[in-house]
Design a protein around this motif. Sequence first.
Motif, PDB file in Angstrom:
ATOM      1  N   GLY A 141       0.980  -1.307   0.082  1.00  0.00           N
ATOM      2  CA  GLY A 141       0.074  -0.163  -0.077  1.00  0.00           C
ATOM      3  C   GLY A 141       0.972   1.224  -0.174  1.00  0.00           C
ATOM      4  N   LEU A 142       0.192   2.263  -0.473  1.00  0.00           N
ATOM      5  CA  LEU A 142       0.914   3.697  -0.380  1.00  0.00           C
ATOM      6  C   LEU A 142      -0.193   4.495   0.267  1.00  0.00           C
ATOM      7  CD1 LEU A 142       2.066   4.021  -4.126  1.00  0.00           C
ATOM      8  CD2 LEU A 142       3.524   3.518  -2.125  1.00  0.00           C
ATOM      9  N   PHE A 143       0.344   5.479   1.209  1.00  0.00           N
ATOM     10  CA  PHE A 143      -0.688   6.103   2.046  1.00  0.00           C
ATOM     11  C   PHE A 143       0.047   7.528   2.449  1.00  0.00           C
ATOM     12  CE2 PHE A 143      -2.620   6.782   6.397  1.00  0.00           C
ATOM     13  CZ  PHE A 143      -3.955   6.836   5.793  1.00  0.00           C
ATOM     14  N   GLY A 144      -0.595   8.515   2.864  1.00  0.00           N
ATOM     15  CA  GLY A 144       0.076   9.634   3.328  1.00  0.00           C
ATOM     16  C   GLY A 144      -0.737  10.508   4.496  1.00  0.00           C
ATOM     17  N   GLY A 145      -0.452  11.505   4.598  1.00  0.00           N
ATOM     18  CA  GLY A 145      -0.372  12.682   3.528  1.00  0.00           C
ATOM     19  C   GLY A 145      -0.846  12.379   2.281  1.00  0.00           C
ATOM     20  N   GLU A 146      -0.462  12.820   1.041  1.00  0.00           N
ATOM     21  CA  GLU A 146      -0.774  12.403  -0.571  1.00  0.00           C
ATOM     22  C   GLU A 146       0.372  11.608  -0.904  1.00  0.00           C
ATOM     23  OE1 GLU A 146      -1.964  11.278  -3.790  1.00  0.00           O
ATOM     24  OE2 GLU A 146      -3.332  12.246  -2.192  1.00  0.00           O
ATOM     25  N   PRO A 147       0.225  10.292  -1.176  1.00  0.00           N
ATOM     26  CA  PRO A 147       1.104   9.330  -1.618  1.00  0.00           C
ATOM     27  C   PRO A 147       1.392   9.614  -3.009  1.00  0.00           C
ATOM     28  CG  PRO A 147      -0.838   8.321  -1.299  1.00  0.00           C
ATOM     29  CD  PRO A 147      -1.124   9.468  -0.811  1.00  0.00           C
ATOM     30  N   LEU A 148       0.431  10.111  -4.039  1.00  0.00           N
ATOM     31  CA  LEU A 148       0.597  10.319  -5.274  1.00  0.00           C
ATOM     32  C   LEU A 148       0.763  11.586  -5.903  1.00  0.00           C
ATOM     33  CD1 LEU A 148      -1.717   7.153  -6.354  1.00  0.00           C
ATOM     34  CD2 LEU A 148       0.807   7.255  -5.871  1.00  0.00           C
ATOM     35  N   SER A 149       1.501  12.360  -5.317  1.00  0.00           N
ATOM     36  CA  SER A 149       1.705  13.523  -5.824  1.00  0.00           C
ATOM     37  C   SER A 149       3.033  13.923  -6.517  1.00  0.00           C
ATOM     38  CB  SER A 149       2.047  14.681  -4.502  1.00  0.00           C
ATOM     39  OG  SER A 149       3.176  14.384  -3.972  1.00  0.00           O
TER      40      SER A 149
END
Length: 490
Positions: free
Chosen positions: A177-185
């Motif tokens: 997984g990719l999480f954030g914040g905004e991970p796809l910026s």
Amino acid sequence: MLRVSTYLIVTELGDARSALISHGVTGALDKVPLEVGQMLLKHRGQPAPTSLFDTQTLSVLRSRGYVTNQSASGEREMLQLIAQRMRTRGLANKVPSIAFVPTYQCNLRCFYCFQPHKAHAGHGKFAAVLTDEQIADAFSVIDKFAYPGALAREVDMLTGAATPRTVSANPHYDHIGLFGGEPLSRATVAAVRTISVEAAKRGVSLWAISNGTELEAHSDLIGLGPGQIHEIQITLDGTAETHNGRRQGPRLLSTFDGIIDNIRGCLELGVQISVRMNTDAEILPEVERLGRFFAEQKWSDLPHFSFSCAVVTSPGKQPNPGWPELVQHTTAARSAGIAVHSYEHFARDFLIHCLTPGSDGLVHRKTANCAAEEGQLMFDCLGEVHGCWEDVGFSDKRIGTYDSQGLHLDAPRVAEWFGRHPGALDACSDCPYALIHTSGCAAQAREAAGTILQNDCAGFQAYFPPSLAHAYQQFEDQMMNASPKETVDA
């Protein structure tokens, strides 16, 4: 002395003549006359009104466990034993869930976000972005712990010899997984690319929780296959005007149209898109409007598109609307032909499991409310490891750290998470819904009571019975309208 089971659940059906009775532990499920269900519910946990039932009815009720000669304490011990055994089995079989937090920065400032806005603005330590060295360190940990029961054994929650496996040779998970914040910026392109390369080496794909505003920056990594981002959860808080008024950033006052374009591009690639609408009392009508918008786009019938709703609240405030109100609204929307769902999945899953129990005869599949309670490793850009989504960004709630020397767990804290299950919480042990709701969200319980070792009911007892009635009616209608062959195949 015969008594009505503590774990009896009664659901009145819409025909005003019938009720479903079910057993929250064994998963017994029966349709009975309404007066039978009402009488049993009136005496739940109390001596059974045996004189009001004929011999045959009483015999059936006993055989199904709705009426029992077990004491209340005996039934409680049964639930606790089952819950503990299920938790031990779950810990032994669980391969840790893996996620990365490439950055805490975010280009939006949603008023209900649980993370501090200073993190999204990149102030101080939150200016960090995951480095190649950190990613390499994290994957070294992943390779060591990606086998069943690894984390539980590390904190002495399981006994017996473990057999470590190398992920690159024999992966035991299929996505990261990719999480954030905004991970796809735009700021995370390099970090996500490195994660993608390492994931591809191990034959696994990526998924992400994103606000969907800058997906084009990662267009070459979005797709199907190892190392690719094959699934994305994106938030839309209603149709354009409502969404744009709620999900804004310092230089982003209108995000709806751009997100829609990005969703369209992902769907054309076959990427799974899960749209989540964060609801409060002000925007409940937007559920139906947004659902109709998706239908107009021809997305609602796509197998790789879904639309769900969740309750959100500003930090420190009670959810408004509550789960019961949201479930009632989404149920009504579905009846009007809108493809949407929310927390009614508990009822649907319970019904399916009652009708198709596991090979071990158990209806319930797990006692963990989420991955944090059985094993999750979220590696962030500060060198910290978190187990719970809602703890990400809060150093005082981390479960450990990582570096070139490996993983350094806070064993007592991890053990506390692993020790949380319905049989371990007094408030749950006498609840008919204990093994269905699995104690609710630990993070929400901690916010309300100061500890994760408490329950978070969130109105479950109010919305579960009508949700179960609706799910059962759908099932019954399908069975009644199916051909004999379809009925057998179902």
